[in-house]
Design a protein around this motif. Sequence first.
Motif, PDB file in Angstrom:
ATOM      1  N   GLY A  98      93.752 -35.806  74.574  1.00  0.00           N
ATOM      2  CA  GLY A  98      93.444 -36.885  75.501  1.00  0.00           C
ATOM      3  C   GLY A  98      91.983 -37.268  75.433  1.00  0.00           C
ATOM      4  N   LEU A  99      91.699 -38.551  75.677  1.00  0.00           N
ATOM      5  CA  LEU A  99      90.332 -39.068  75.777  1.00  0.00           C
ATOM      6  C   LEU A  99      90.222 -39.827  77.089  1.00  0.00           C
ATOM      7  N   SER A 100      89.184 -39.534  77.867  1.00  0.00           N
ATOM      8  CA  SER A 100      88.975 -40.212  79.143  1.00  0.00           C
ATOM      9  C   SER A 100      87.548 -40.734  79.190  1.00  0.00           C
ATOM     10  N   VAL A 101      87.391 -42.042  79.383  1.00  0.00           N
ATOM     11  CA  VAL A 101      86.062 -42.657  79.347  1.00  0.00           C
ATOM     12  C   VAL A 101      85.190 -42.098  80.472  1.00  0.00           C
ATOM     13  N   THR A 102      83.966 -41.699  80.116  1.00  0.00           N
ATOM     14  CA  THR A 102      83.002 -41.220  81.105  1.00  0.00           C
ATOM     15  C   THR A 102      81.822 -42.166  81.273  1.00  0.00           C
ATOM     16  N   ASP A 103      81.483 -42.940  80.220  1.00  0.00           N
ATOM     17  CA  ASP A 103      80.337 -43.840  80.349  1.00  0.00           C
ATOM     18  C   ASP A 103      80.362 -44.874  79.227  1.00  0.00           C
ATOM     19  N   ARG A 104      79.731 -46.010  79.493  1.00  0.00           N
ATOM     20  CA  ARG A 104      79.526 -47.060  78.488  1.00  0.00           C
ATOM     21  C   ARG A 104      78.269 -47.831  78.841  1.00  0.00           C
ATOM     22  N   VAL A 105      77.395 -48.005  77.846  1.00  0.00           N
ATOM     23  CA  VAL A 105      76.160 -48.774  78.015  1.00  0.00           C
ATOM     24  C   VAL A 105      76.096 -49.792  76.883  1.00  0.00           C
ATOM     25  N   GLU A 106      75.821 -51.055  77.206  1.00  0.00           N
ATOM     26  CA  GLU A 106      75.782 -52.120  76.195  1.00  0.00           C
ATOM     27  C   GLU A 106      74.581 -53.029  76.417  1.00  0.00           C
ATOM     28  N   TYR A 107      73.836 -53.283  75.348  1.00  0.00           N
ATOM     29  CA  TYR A 107      72.748 -54.262  75.355  1.00  0.00           C
ATOM     30  C   TYR A 107      72.688 -54.951  74.000  1.00  0.00           C
ATOM     31  N   ASP A 108      72.588 -56.287  74.021  1.00  0.00           N
ATOM     32  CA  ASP A 108      72.325 -57.073  72.819  1.00  0.00           C
ATOM     33  C   ASP A 108      73.246 -56.709  71.659  1.00  0.00           C
ATOM     34  N   GLY A 109      74.519 -56.556  71.935  1.00  0.00           N
ATOM     35  CA  GLY A 109      75.491 -56.323  70.871  1.00  0.00           C
ATOM     36  C   GLY A 109      75.580 -54.911  70.354  1.00  0.00           C
ATOM     37  N   ILE A 110      74.913 -53.958  71.013  1.00  0.00           N
ATOM     38  CA  ILE A 110      75.022 -52.543  70.658  1.00  0.00           C
ATOM     39  C   ILE A 110      75.579 -51.800  71.864  1.00  0.00           C
ATOM     40  N   ALA A 111      76.659 -51.060  71.660  1.00  0.00           N
ATOM     41  CA  ALA A 111      77.303 -50.336  72.753  1.00  0.00           C
ATOM     42  C   ALA A 111      77.378 -48.847  72.433  1.00  0.00           C
ATOM     43  N   VAL A 112      77.096 -48.036  73.431  1.00  0.00           N
ATOM     44  CA  VAL A 112      77.227 -46.582  73.323  1.00  0.00           C
ATOM     45  C   VAL A 112      78.262 -46.141  74.344  1.00  0.00           C
ATOM     46  N   GLY A 113      79.266 -45.414  73.895  1.00  0.00           N
ATOM     47  CA  GLY A 113      80.324 -44.978  74.792  1.00  0.00           C
ATOM     48  C   GLY A 113      80.617 -43.500  74.631  1.00  0.00           C
ATOM     49  N   VAL A 122      80.462 -42.531  70.559  1.00  0.00           N
ATOM     50  CA  VAL A 122      80.365 -43.473  69.448  1.00  0.00           C
ATOM     51  C   VAL A 122      79.275 -44.493  69.740  1.00  0.00           C
ATOM     52  N   THR A 123      78.669 -45.001  68.674  1.00  0.00           N
ATOM     53  CA  THR A 123      77.770 -46.146  68.735  1.00  0.00           C
ATOM     54  C   THR A 123      78.468 -47.286  68.012  1.00  0.00           C
ATOM     55  N   ALA A 124      78.493 -48.466  68.633  1.00  0.00           N
ATOM     56  CA  ALA A 124      79.274 -49.572  68.074  1.00  0.00           C
ATOM     57  C   ALA A 124      78.476 -50.862  68.045  1.00  0.00           C
ATOM     58  N   LEU A 125      78.801 -51.692  67.067  1.00  0.00           N
ATOM     59  CA  LEU A 125      78.184 -53.010  66.916  1.00  0.00           C
ATOM     60  C   LEU A 125      79.172 -54.100  67.311  1.00  0.00           C
ATOM     61  N   ALA A 126      78.667 -55.160  67.926  1.00  0.00           N
ATOM     62  CA  ALA A 126      79.525 -56.283  68.270  1.00  0.00           C
ATOM     63  C   ALA A 126      80.160 -56.870  67.015  1.00  0.00           C
ATOM     64  N   ASN A 127      81.447 -57.143  67.109  1.00  0.00           N
ATOM     65  CA  ASN A 127      82.197 -57.726  65.998  1.00  0.00           C
ATOM     66  C   ASN A 127      83.100 -58.826  66.562  1.00  0.00           C
ATOM     67  N   ALA A 128      82.492 -59.692  67.387  1.00  0.00           N
ATOM     68  CA  ALA A 128      83.254 -60.674  68.159  1.00  0.00           C
ATOM     69  C   ALA A 128      83.933 -61.729  67.297  1.00  0.00           C
ATOM     70  N   ALA A 129      83.436 -61.925  66.075  1.00  0.00           N
ATOM     71  CA  ALA A 129      84.045 -62.931  65.208  1.00  0.00           C
ATOM     72  C   ALA A 129      85.433 -62.508  64.741  1.00  0.00           C
ATOM     73  N   ARG A 130      85.698 -61.188  64.750  1.00  0.00           N
ATOM     74  CA  ARG A 130      87.004 -60.681  64.321  1.00  0.00           C
ATOM     75  C   ARG A 130      87.501 -59.631  65.322  1.00  0.00           C
ATOM     76  N   PRO A 131      87.789 -60.037  66.549  1.00  0.00           N
ATOM     77  CA  PRO A 131      88.237 -59.056  67.551  1.00  0.00           C
ATOM     78  C   PRO A 131      89.643 -58.547  67.243  1.00  0.00           C
ATOM     79  N   ILE A 132      89.956 -57.375  67.778  1.00  0.00           N
ATOM     80  CA  ILE A 132      91.322 -56.871  67.726  1.00  0.00           C
ATOM     81  C   ILE A 132      91.959 -57.148  69.088  1.00  0.00           C
ATOM     82  N   ASP A 133      92.951 -58.021  69.082  1.00  0.00           N
ATOM     83  CA  ASP A 133      93.607 -58.460  70.305  1.00  0.00           C
ATOM     84  C   ASP A 133      94.919 -57.699  70.475  1.00  0.00           C
ATOM     85  N   PHE A 134      94.984 -56.863  71.520  1.00  0.00           N
ATOM     86  CA  PHE A 134      96.202 -56.107  71.790  1.00  0.00           C
ATOM     87  C   PHE A 134      97.079 -56.794  72.840  1.00  0.00           C
ATOM     88  N   GLY A 135      96.695 -58.015  73.231  1.00  0.00           N
ATOM     89  CA  GLY A 135      97.409 -58.687  74.301  1.00  0.00           C
ATOM     90  C   GLY A 135      98.767 -59.227  73.922  1.00  0.00           C
TER      91      GLY A 135
END
Length: 279
Positions: free
Chosen positions: A221-236, A252-265
């Motif tokens: 199991g994974l349970s989110v404890t924190d997320r911080v995002e500034y200027d397209g860089i997110a740490v979770g 994880v450290t992540a970069l914004a990739n808004a041009a190719r999002p993964i849509d689970f909707g």
Amino acid sequence: MSLAMFTLDGDRLVPAEIARSMWKHDQMHGVAVSGALARALELRLVELGRTDLHPARYTVDLFQPATMAPCTVETEVVREGKRICLIDASLMQEGVRVARASCIFLLATETPKGDVWSPVDRPKPPPENLVPPSDEPRVPHFISDSPWSQSFPDHQNSGRKQTWQAGLPVVDGEEGTPFQSVASIADGTSMVVNWGTEGVKFINTDITLALARPPVSREIGLSVTDRVEYDGIAVGTVEVFDRAGPLGTAMVTALANAARPIDFGDVEFEDDGSRKPAE
């Protein structure tokens, strides 16, 4: 049908369809990359005869997209001592290193006397009447602003997320191990911390998994404890747990990739790894 992420061709790992990323058709997802690296590190530890050591800190750098081409994993023992062993691994494709990992294995001893603070509230797996204990791979379960379910569209919201899943086998014909499972599932940290109302718009560049003990099974199991995002860089960060309780954390450290999002909707998943439009 096998749900393993790779088949073996000599010493080469050949990605199966289930290893294909949703970011790009010819790209391998991080779950498969991390699983391949973890398997190689664990096998090298076994070759050393160090079954007395447990994985304690596992770090992956995903600095170049791994394609769906065959790959090999090279390992190097950096340091071996009585209570510690550090092993590095590199995922190679056509002679180019596309990802690397490092794992510190430590010797378990006795817990010192004394009281030290730790959280009281811990995440728990979904109820057993909803998700019976099993190491068999299946569609992950999530809880967010919506209750536990395997319906991805239900969880495309801004709520704090938690997931429960069994690790896919890394190689066809091999059962897989709890460490391989937790190492591969740890890549899902990016999904649960960065999944919002419009899907996942961040792609992780790394994984850091810290374990106080080995998992008791391949259910993680994974349970989110924190997320911080500034200027397209997110740490979770997430808390990692199994049916016996807390294991450690993943980040994880992540970069914004808004041009190719993964849509689970508008998509649902089957236990065989296939996708279908949401009803």
